[in-house]
Motif scaffolding. Structure first.
Motif, PDB file in Angstrom:
ATOM      1  N   GLN A 227      53.948  46.988  65.678  1.00  0.00           N
ATOM      2  CA  GLN A 227      54.954  46.460  64.756  1.00  0.00           C
ATOM      3  C   GLN A 227      54.315  45.498  63.759  1.00  0.00           C
ATOM      4  O   GLN A 227      54.618  45.526  62.566  1.00  0.00           O
ATOM      5  CB  GLN A 227      56.063  45.739  65.543  1.00  0.00           C
ATOM      6  N   LEU A 228      53.406  44.655  64.245  1.00  0.00           N
ATOM      7  CA  LEU A 228      52.677  43.749  63.359  1.00  0.00           C
ATOM      8  C   LEU A 228      51.894  44.547  62.317  1.00  0.00           C
ATOM      9  O   LEU A 228      51.880  44.191  61.131  1.00  0.00           O
ATOM     10  CB  LEU A 228      51.739  42.869  64.180  1.00  0.00           C
ATOM     11  N   ALA A 229      51.270  45.624  62.741  1.00  0.00           N
ATOM     12  CA  ALA A 229      50.519  46.473  61.810  1.00  0.00           C
ATOM     13  C   ALA A 229      51.429  47.055  60.732  1.00  0.00           C
ATOM     14  O   ALA A 229      51.058  47.106  59.553  1.00  0.00           O
ATOM     15  CB  ALA A 229      49.824  47.592  62.584  1.00  0.00           C
ATOM     16  N   HIS A 230      52.630  47.478  61.114  1.00  0.00           N
ATOM     17  CA  HIS A 230      53.597  48.005  60.144  1.00  0.00           C
ATOM     18  C   HIS A 230      53.948  46.937  59.105  1.00  0.00           C
ATOM     19  O   HIS A 230      54.040  47.227  57.904  1.00  0.00           O
ATOM     20  CB  HIS A 230      54.878  48.453  60.847  1.00  0.00           C
TER      21      HIS A 230
ATOM     22  N   LEU B 230      45.251  46.236  66.307  1.00  0.00           N
ATOM     23  CA  LEU B 230      45.451  46.174  64.857  1.00  0.00           C
ATOM     24  C   LEU B 230      44.532  47.169  64.147  1.00  0.00           C
ATOM     25  O   LEU B 230      44.948  47.871  63.231  1.00  0.00           O
ATOM     26  CB  LEU B 230      45.186  44.758  64.336  1.00  0.00           C
ATOM     27  N   GLN B 231      43.270  47.220  64.573  1.00  0.00           N
ATOM     28  CA  GLN B 231      42.353  48.188  63.951  1.00  0.00           C
ATOM     29  C   GLN B 231      42.802  49.616  64.205  1.00  0.00           C
ATOM     30  O   GLN B 231      42.687  50.482  63.320  1.00  0.00           O
ATOM     31  CB  GLN B 231      40.932  47.977  64.460  1.00  0.00           C
ATOM     32  N   LYS B 232      43.327  49.882  65.396  1.00  0.00           N
ATOM     33  CA  LYS B 232      43.795  51.230  65.728  1.00  0.00           C
ATOM     34  C   LYS B 232      44.932  51.650  64.813  1.00  0.00           C
ATOM     35  O   LYS B 232      44.972  52.805  64.345  1.00  0.00           O
ATOM     36  CB  LYS B 232      44.255  51.275  67.182  1.00  0.00           C
ATOM     37  N   HIS B 233      45.850  50.739  64.523  1.00  0.00           N
ATOM     38  CA  HIS B 233      47.041  51.103  63.746  1.00  0.00           C
ATOM     39  C   HIS B 233      46.918  50.784  62.256  1.00  0.00           C
ATOM     40  O   HIS B 233      47.847  51.065  61.495  1.00  0.00           O
ATOM     41  CB  HIS B 233      48.271  50.417  64.356  1.00  0.00           C
ATOM     42  N   LEU B 234      45.782  50.214  61.863  1.00  0.00           N
ATOM     43  CA  LEU B 234      45.507  49.998  60.438  1.00  0.00           C
ATOM     44  C   LEU B 234      44.116  50.545  60.111  1.00  0.00           C
ATOM     45  O   LEU B 234      43.226  49.821  59.657  1.00  0.00           O
ATOM     46  CB  LEU B 234      45.581  48.495  60.102  1.00  0.00           C
ATOM     47  N   PRO B 235      43.904  51.832  60.327  1.00  0.00           N
ATOM     48  CA  PRO B 235      42.565  52.397  60.118  1.00  0.00           C
ATOM     49  C   PRO B 235      42.106  52.357  58.672  1.00  0.00           C
ATOM     50  O   PRO B 235      40.901  52.455  58.402  1.00  0.00           O
ATOM     51  CB  PRO B 235      42.731  53.845  60.601  1.00  0.00           C
ATOM     52  N   GLU B 236      43.050  52.186  57.752  1.00  0.00           N
ATOM     53  CA  GLU B 236      42.682  52.158  56.334  1.00  0.00           C
ATOM     54  C   GLU B 236      42.094  50.812  55.923  1.00  0.00           C
ATOM     55  O   GLU B 236      41.524  50.672  54.826  1.00  0.00           O
ATOM     56  CB  GLU B 236      43.893  52.486  55.458  1.00  0.00           C
ATOM     57  N   PHE B 237      42.238  49.797  56.767  1.00  0.00           N
ATOM     58  CA  PHE B 237      41.736  48.461  56.473  1.00  0.00           C
ATOM     59  C   PHE B 237      40.659  48.054  57.486  1.00  0.00           C
ATOM     60  O   PHE B 237      40.532  48.653  58.546  1.00  0.00           O
ATOM     61  CB  PHE B 237      42.872  47.429  56.512  1.00  0.00           C
ATOM     62  N   GLU B 238      39.925  46.998  57.137  1.00  0.00           N
ATOM     63  CA  GLU B 238      38.906  46.451  58.041  1.00  0.00           C
ATOM     64  C   GLU B 238      39.493  45.261  58.791  1.00  0.00           C
ATOM     65  O   GLU B 238      40.025  44.330  58.178  1.00  0.00           O
ATOM     66  CB  GLU B 238      37.668  46.000  57.256  1.00  0.00           C
ATOM     67  N   VAL B 239      39.383  45.294  60.106  1.00  0.00           N
ATOM     68  CA  VAL B 239      39.795  44.163  60.933  1.00  0.00           C
ATOM     69  C   VAL B 239      38.549  43.422  61.388  1.00  0.00           C
ATOM     70  O   VAL B 239      37.600  44.030  61.898  1.00  0.00           O
ATOM     71  CB  VAL B 239      40.621  44.618  62.151  1.00  0.00           C
ATOM     72  N   TYR B 240      38.561  42.107  61.178  1.00  0.00           N
ATOM     73  CA  TYR B 240      37.454  41.253  61.598  1.00  0.00           C
ATOM     74  C   TYR B 240      37.948  40.290  62.674  1.00  0.00           C
ATOM     75  O   TYR B 240      39.099  39.863  62.662  1.00  0.00           O
ATOM     76  CB  TYR B 240      36.919  40.435  60.418  1.00  0.00           C
ATOM     77  N   THR B 241      37.048  39.933  63.579  1.00  0.00           N
ATOM     78  CA  THR B 241      37.388  38.969  64.611  1.00  0.00           C
ATOM     79  C   THR B 241      36.129  38.218  65.013  1.00  0.00           C
ATOM     80  O   THR B 241      35.032  38.512  64.542  1.00  0.00           O
ATOM     81  CB  THR B 241      38.019  39.661  65.837  1.00  0.00           C
TER      82      THR B 241
END
Length: 292
Positions: A146-149, A178-189
């Protein structure tokens, strides 16, 4: 009870623009990523469950939210920790105090804490629900999706074709999903708890399908929940500039690591605020000791 659709703030710091996903403004009982990680349990009836079981640190933000969940569901709540320090027992505020006020049953383990927790799942009864430390389990994906949406919808409104999403990690659960559901973006941690290798191990434990992992900006300097003068300076500057209160355990490390790696990120940056400010009174006492 507000558990979704948090607003996004914006501020400029050292010639960079930062956007902040304000999950800290969700319901204070489940502030930040706790609202996301526990959404499945909040939205679904589990009539066979009457006892919640978990384990972790004595000032865990998740511990407090679990105590609120148990109270809301009218469940018993059993929480295992390592032996408490004299100082922790004397605290009159903070997550431990508030969790005990919610009816949490605290069990201190003097020996073999790690092995006990590793084997805890095999002892759980049919009327009990085990939620692992940090909420590191597949049910957490429900709320993080839901956060990814919400992030995708906001990015589209801003006409961002690229976006760098940064989120602090303990177990890495939020970052991974988040990375799984936002594959079009880069997630950093960054690894706020343990080593980068520990964080990768946590990712592997949760991955059920082939997917990209978040980018880990390595923290090999700062120990978890340990006050450092330079971290206090950074987070104080950030808070004064943004007029946003951040968590004093994860966010000082996270902001410092992010700022030191800005040369690796060219996209607009969205920082995910994971809440946790209810525990700041305890951490600020630790900072006061080293700064006095």
């Amino acid at each position: 009870m507000r558990l979704i659709n948090s607003p996004i703030s914006q501020f400029d710091y050292k010639q960079h623009t930062f956007y902040v996903k304000r999950d800290d403004l969700l319901d204070p009982q489940f502030s930040g990523n706790k609202a996301r990680k526990l959404a499945y349990y909040l939205e679904n009836s589990l009539p066979h469950i009457d006892t919640l079981v978990s384990y972790g640190g004595s000032q865990s933000n998740l511990m407090y939210s679990l105590s609120c969940l148990a109270k809301l569901k009218q469940w018993n709540f059993i929480y295992y920790i390592k032996t408490l320090s004299t100082q922790a027992k004397s605290e009159t505020s903070g997550n431990l105090t508030y969790s005990l006020q919610n009816g949490m049953q605290l069990i201190e383990l003097k020996n073999d804490y790690n092995s006990f927790c590793d084997n805890l799942a095999s002892t759980i009864k049919s009327n009990q629900l085990l939620i692992k430390q940090g909420g590191a389990q597949i049910e957490a994906e429900y709320g993080i999706q839901q956060l990814a949406h919400e992030i995708r919808a906001w990015a589209q409104q801003q006409n961002f074709q690229q976006l760098a999403i940064f989120i602090a990690s303990g177990t890495g659960t939020s970052a991974l999903y988040l990375q799984k559901h936002l594959p079009e973006f880069e997630v950093y941690t960054t690894n706020c708890v343990g080593s980068p290798e520990y964080l990768l191990k946590q990712f592997e434990a949760l991955i059920t399908t082939k997917q990209n992992k978040p980018n880990i900006l390595v923290n090999d300097t700062y120990r978890f929940a340990t006050p450092y003068a330079e971290l206090y300076k950074t987070i104080t500057d950030i808070q004064n500039t943004s007029q946003i209160e951040f968590d004093m355990v994860y966010d000082p490390i996270a902001w410092n690591i992010l700022l030191n790696h800005l040369n690796k990120i060219s996209s607009p940056i969205l920082y995910i605020h994971c809440g946790g400010t209810i525990g700041n009174t305890t951490m600020l006492k630790r900072y006061k000791k080293i700064l006095s």
